[in-house]
Scaffold this motif. Structure first.
Motif, mmCIF file in Angstrom:
data_model
loop_
_atom_site.group_PDB
_atom_site.id
_atom_site.type_symbol
_atom_site.label_atom_id
_atom_site.label_comp_id
_atom_site.label_asym_id
_atom_site.label_seq_id
_atom_site.Cartn_x
_atom_site.Cartn_y
_atom_site.Cartn_z
ATOM 1 N N ALA A 458 0.850 -1.188 0.000
ATOM 2 C CA ALA A 458 0.000 0.000 0.000
ATOM 3 C C ALA A 458 0.886 1.237 0.000
ATOM 4 O O ALA A 458 1.952 1.245 0.614
ATOM 5 C CB ALA A 458 -0.918 0.011 1.225
ATOM 6 N N GLY A 459 0.451 2.273 -0.710
ATOM 7 C CA GLY A 459 1.223 3.504 -0.758
ATOM 8 C C GLY A 459 2.605 3.276 -1.324
ATOM 9 O O GLY A 459 2.795 2.571 -2.318
ATOM 10 N N SER A 492 -6.457 10.252 -7.885
ATOM 11 C CA SER A 492 -5.282 11.059 -7.528
ATOM 12 C C SER A 492 -4.116 10.262 -6.963
ATOM 13 O O SER A 492 -2.994 10.782 -6.896
ATOM 14 C CB SER A 492 -5.682 12.128 -6.493
ATOM 15 N N ASP A 493 -4.329 9.010 -6.561
ATOM 16 C CA ASP A 493 -3.297 8.280 -5.818
ATOM 17 C C ASP A 493 -2.905 6.929 -6.429
ATOM 18 O O ASP A 493 -2.296 6.107 -5.749
ATOM 19 C CB ASP A 493 -3.762 8.052 -4.374
ATOM 20 N N PHE A 494 -3.243 6.701 -7.674
ATOM 21 C CA PHE A 494 -2.910 5.424 -8.314
ATOM 22 C C PHE A 494 -1.456 5.509 -8.797
ATOM 23 O O PHE A 494 -1.173 5.809 -9.958
ATOM 24 C CB PHE A 494 -3.859 5.158 -9.478
ATOM 25 N N LEU A 495 -0.520 5.221 -7.892
ATOM 26 C CA LEU A 495 0.902 5.390 -8.175
ATOM 27 C C LEU A 495 1.350 4.460 -9.303
ATOM 28 O O LEU A 495 1.078 3.261 -9.275
ATOM 29 C CB LEU A 495 1.728 5.102 -6.916
ATOM 30 N N TYR A 496 2.051 5.014 -10.287
ATOM 31 C CA TYR A 496 2.607 4.268 -11.425
ATOM 32 C C TYR A 496 1.530 3.533 -12.225
ATOM 33 O O TYR A 496 1.792 2.467 -12.807
ATOM 34 C CB TYR A 496 3.672 3.263 -10.945
ATOM 35 N N GLN A 497 0.345 4.095 -12.299
ATOM 36 C CA GLN A 497 -0.770 3.415 -12.957
ATOM 37 C C GLN A 497 -0.432 3.002 -14.394
ATOM 38 O O GLN A 497 -0.671 1.852 -14.796
ATOM 39 C CB GLN A 497 -2.008 4.321 -12.974
ATOM 40 N N THR A 498 0.126 3.922 -15.163
ATOM 41 C CA THR A 498 0.434 3.633 -16.563
ATOM 42 C C THR A 498 1.451 2.501 -16.687
ATOM 43 O O THR A 498 1.351 1.650 -17.586
ATOM 44 C CB THR A 498 0.973 4.891 -17.270
ATOM 45 N N GLU A 499 2.425 2.483 -15.784
ATOM 46 C CA GLU A 499 3.449 1.431 -15.837
ATOM 47 C C GLU A 499 2.856 0.066 -15.528
ATOM 48 O O GLU A 499 3.184 -0.932 -16.177
ATOM 49 C CB GLU A 499 4.588 1.754 -14.872
ATOM 50 N N CYS A 550 4.921 -5.400 1.701
ATOM 51 C CA CYS A 550 5.741 -4.213 1.930
ATOM 52 C C CYS A 550 4.844 -3.033 2.278
ATOM 53 O O CYS A 550 3.841 -2.784 1.604
ATOM 54 C CB CYS A 550 6.577 -3.887 0.694
ATOM 55 N N GLY A 551 5.228 -2.310 3.346
ATOM 56 C CA GLY A 551 4.459 -1.127 3.736
ATOM 57 C C GLY A 551 4.519 -0.888 5.222
ATOM 58 O O GLY A 551 5.482 -1.251 5.898
ATOM 59 N N ASP A 552 3.468 -0.305 5.732
ATOM 60 C CA ASP A 552 3.384 0.090 7.140
ATOM 61 C C ASP A 552 3.406 -1.137 8.062
ATOM 62 O O ASP A 552 2.597 -2.058 7.917
ATOM 63 C CB ASP A 552 2.085 0.884 7.337
ATOM 64 N N GLY A 553 4.354 -1.125 9.010
ATOM 65 C CA GLY A 553 4.491 -2.264 9.913
ATOM 66 C C GLY A 553 3.474 -2.285 11.024
ATOM 67 O O GLY A 553 3.207 -3.339 11.611
ATOM 68 N N ALA A 554 2.882 -1.126 11.351
ATOM 69 C CA ALA A 554 1.933 -1.064 12.464
ATOM 70 C C ALA A 554 0.547 -1.562 12.067
ATOM 71 O O ALA A 554 -0.148 -2.187 12.869
ATOM 72 C CB ALA A 554 1.844 0.369 12.993
ATOM 73 N N LYS A 555 0.122 -1.308 10.827
ATOM 74 C CA LYS A 555 -1.231 -1.681 10.406
ATOM 75 C C LYS A 555 -1.245 -2.688 9.260
ATOM 76 O O LYS A 555 -1.843 -3.749 9.352
ATOM 77 C CB LYS A 555 -2.006 -0.416 9.991
#
Length: 597
Positions: A458-459, A492-499, A550-555
């Motif tokens: 995520a993120g 607004s937040d779809f990171l690397y969507q085209t790739e 991979c991402g936030d370890g707390a949640k």
């Protein structure tokens, strides 16, 4: 070097462990020298063989030594580096340590250990490193054996800005004592500036273990001084920013940036899954604010670890000046004599540190005209920030790409920024020079060959998966790949969507499931998408898929693990305990890898 797995005649398991440990630490020429040395020892009983024993070494073997194991649990690599250094020093002292990552250690061996040195990092609020979770579970569980014959010492690493400072090391130290172990050396708790206290602990701990007779260390086996051109944490490479652009679109509730840096001429190598360490600089505006509150110019002379500098330069590039620490609080209470600071304790003290940065404390408890050295004494060294590498060196040579989320929040009526992410966001235009180094992450690696992979993030946790797919495409790998990605909003937040769409079109990526938590009436996260695909996901695991989180370890990591447990239990027809065992087996075989922050 490659070690032949052959248990020689008459060697016990412990002796064979020692032989393997020494062999894997040797260079080829050192192994050749040592083979002759041992041949000489074998014949040393014959007068004509005396010349085979090198001068200065006693041909008669010493009495059987106690076994020594060095265990480490490391999240960002600091613990591993110190454990490697400890092993080198132990070898130089004539000892034969077995160096092992807690993730690879067989807990049942604990009852057989004689001398044990532990380097334990703490992740977040008192938790052990993710890779060491199984070791902690065993040691702290009911199956842990009595350890009356064990001598041990613990070096604990942590960050004093967290409430449970060095919590993992403290837990191990207390637990081993409760099981009957005897401390060789008192535990040392190290903050982020750990070099000096760790070095002192290594020397005193080894002194307690040193054999009565210490063999001279062959010159060829002595550790070499790193080359001045070997770029690492102590000697970072000055990388030039090539590109720095926002990935998030207009209207996003956050900012995520794509940063490209040139590594041309550095000789730095990295693999997908590794991280880049970035040595940031503090915001000049914050430095000016501190100097103004203190009524200082910044030109005051200062010496830090033997190096001459000025207060202004130290505040901008050498010292941490944002988050306040217990050390700073104690020192500032002493400087100002403020009774309110001295009286802070327990939860109230922890809350005060969370709610006030260094600048806030200076404003509330001013000390005009303070000596520069008195201020610096309470501040920690500025630490590097680690970012998952978002590119493949095979696909994009001489460059490294990062995916950086800008940390921005309000505190005491002002907008505050993360030290490194704030620099990326506002002060790292193209041509800016940033000191960097590569931090290896051997526990987050693509499988060999064409094994299927399932990637969950995520993120900015999606960054290493971009590197994974670039690498697979460049290598021509044909294995299946499935990506689960989560963020806030699709538009607004779809990171690397085209790739990702390009990878899907070309068959590098087989499937992709997305979860945008703020687009619907109910929040949907990646763990919900996993549950929706339970049967297919379990089928991939049964077919040998490697699983990555991979991402936030707390949640994120705990939520995903619970979902995976439910999936294995339901789709595989297992009970909860059996499902946990299934995932534990995947982790032990390196088919379930986690990289959290």
């Amino acid at each position: 070097m490659t070690v032949v797995e052959f248990n020689g005649p008459g060697l016990s398991e412990e002796q064979w462990r020692t032989v393997r440990a020494v062999a894997t630490a040797l260079k080829p020429q050192q192994a050749l020298w040592l083979s002759g040395y041992f041949a000489g020892l074998a014949d040393a009983g014959r007068p004509e063989a005396a010349h085979l024993v090198p001068a200065g070494l006693d041909p008669a073997p010493a009495a059987a030594a106690r076994t020594l194991t060095i265990l480490y649990g490391s999240e960002t690599g600091n613990g591993k580096r110190l454990a490697d250094r400890l092993a080198e020093r132990a070898h130089a002292a004539g000892l034969a340590p077995v160096l092992t990552d807690m993730a690879d250690y067989k807990p049942r061996r604990l009852k057989e250990e004689q001398d044990l040195l532990i380097v334990a990092s703490t992740h977040g609020e008192g938790a052990p490193p993710t890779s060491a979770a199984g070791f902690f579970e065993f040691v702290e569980g009911r199956k842990a054996p009595r350890l009356e014959g064990l001598r041990y010492a613990v070096l604990a690493l942590g960050d004093s800005t967290y409430e449970f400072f060095c919590g993992a090391g403290r837990r191990l130290d207390d637990r081993l004592a409760a099981l009957g172990g005897k401390r060789l050396h008192e535990r040392v708790d190290c903050d982020v500036d750990y070099d000096d206290p760790a070095a002192a602990w290594i020397e005193t701990a080894l002194a307690a273990l040193a054999p009565a007779r210490t063999a001279a260390v062959p010159a060829a086996a002595a550790s070499a001084t790193p080359s001045a051109t070997a770029y690492d944490r102590q000697n970072p490479f000055p990388a030039i920013v090539i590109e720095n652009l926002a990935l998030t679109g207009r209207g996003s509730s956050k900012e995520t940036r794509h940063v490209e840096l040139s590594l041309e001429g550095s000789g730095l190598a990295f693999a997908p899954g590794d991280a880049l360490g970035v040595m940031p600089r503090n915001d000049p505006a914050l430095v000016e604010g501190l100097l103004s509150v203190l009524d200082l110019s910044g030109g005051e002379a200062l010496t830090i670890k033997g190096a001459a500098t000025t207060l202004g330069e130290a505040l901008e590039g050498v010292l941490e000046i944002t988050a306040a620490t217990p050390r700073f609080l104690d020192q500032w209470a002493e400087v100002t004599g403020a009774a309110a600071l001295k009286e802070l304790a327990g939860d109230a003290r922890s809350a005060f540190l969370r709610e006030n940065h260094v600048i806030d404390i200076l404003r509330r408890y001013p000390a005009k005209g303070i000596d520069a050295a008195a201020l610096a004494a309470g501040l920690r060294p500025l630490q590097p920030r680690l970012y998952s590498i978002a590119s493949s060196a095979t696909a994009v040579p001489d460059e490294v790409h990062l995916t950086v989320s800008t940390v921005r929040y309000g505190l005491n009526g002002e907008e505050r920024h993360g030290v490194a992410s704030g620099q990326f966001s506002r002060r790292a235009a193209p041509e800016t020079v940033l000191p960097v180094y590569v931090q290896e992450n051997p526990r987050f690696r693509l499988p060999e060959g064409d094994a299927p992979i399932i990637m969950i993030g995520a993120g900015t946790g999606v960054a290493p998966y971009r590197a994974f797919l670039q690498e697979r495409e460049a290598q021509g790998a044909r294995g299946r790949a499935w990506l689960f990605f989560g963020e806030r909003n699709f538009d607004s937040d779809f990171l690397y969507q085209t790739e990702w769409q390009g990878f899907l079109k070309d068959g590098v990526l087989s499937r992709m499931n997305v979860a945008f938590s703020r687009d619907g009436a109910q929040k949907t996260y990646v763990q919900h998408r996993l549950l929706e695909e339970a049967r297919e996901l379990y089928a991939w695991l049964e077919e040998g898929a490697h699983l990555y989180v991979c991402g936030d370890g707390a949640k994120l990591a705990p939520d995903v693990h619970r979902a995976l447990t439910a999936i294995v239990a339901e789709a595989g027809g297992h009970g909860k305990a059996a499902a946990e065992d299934y995932l534990a087996a995947l982790r032990e075989s390196r088919r379930y890898q986690i990289d959290v922050y």
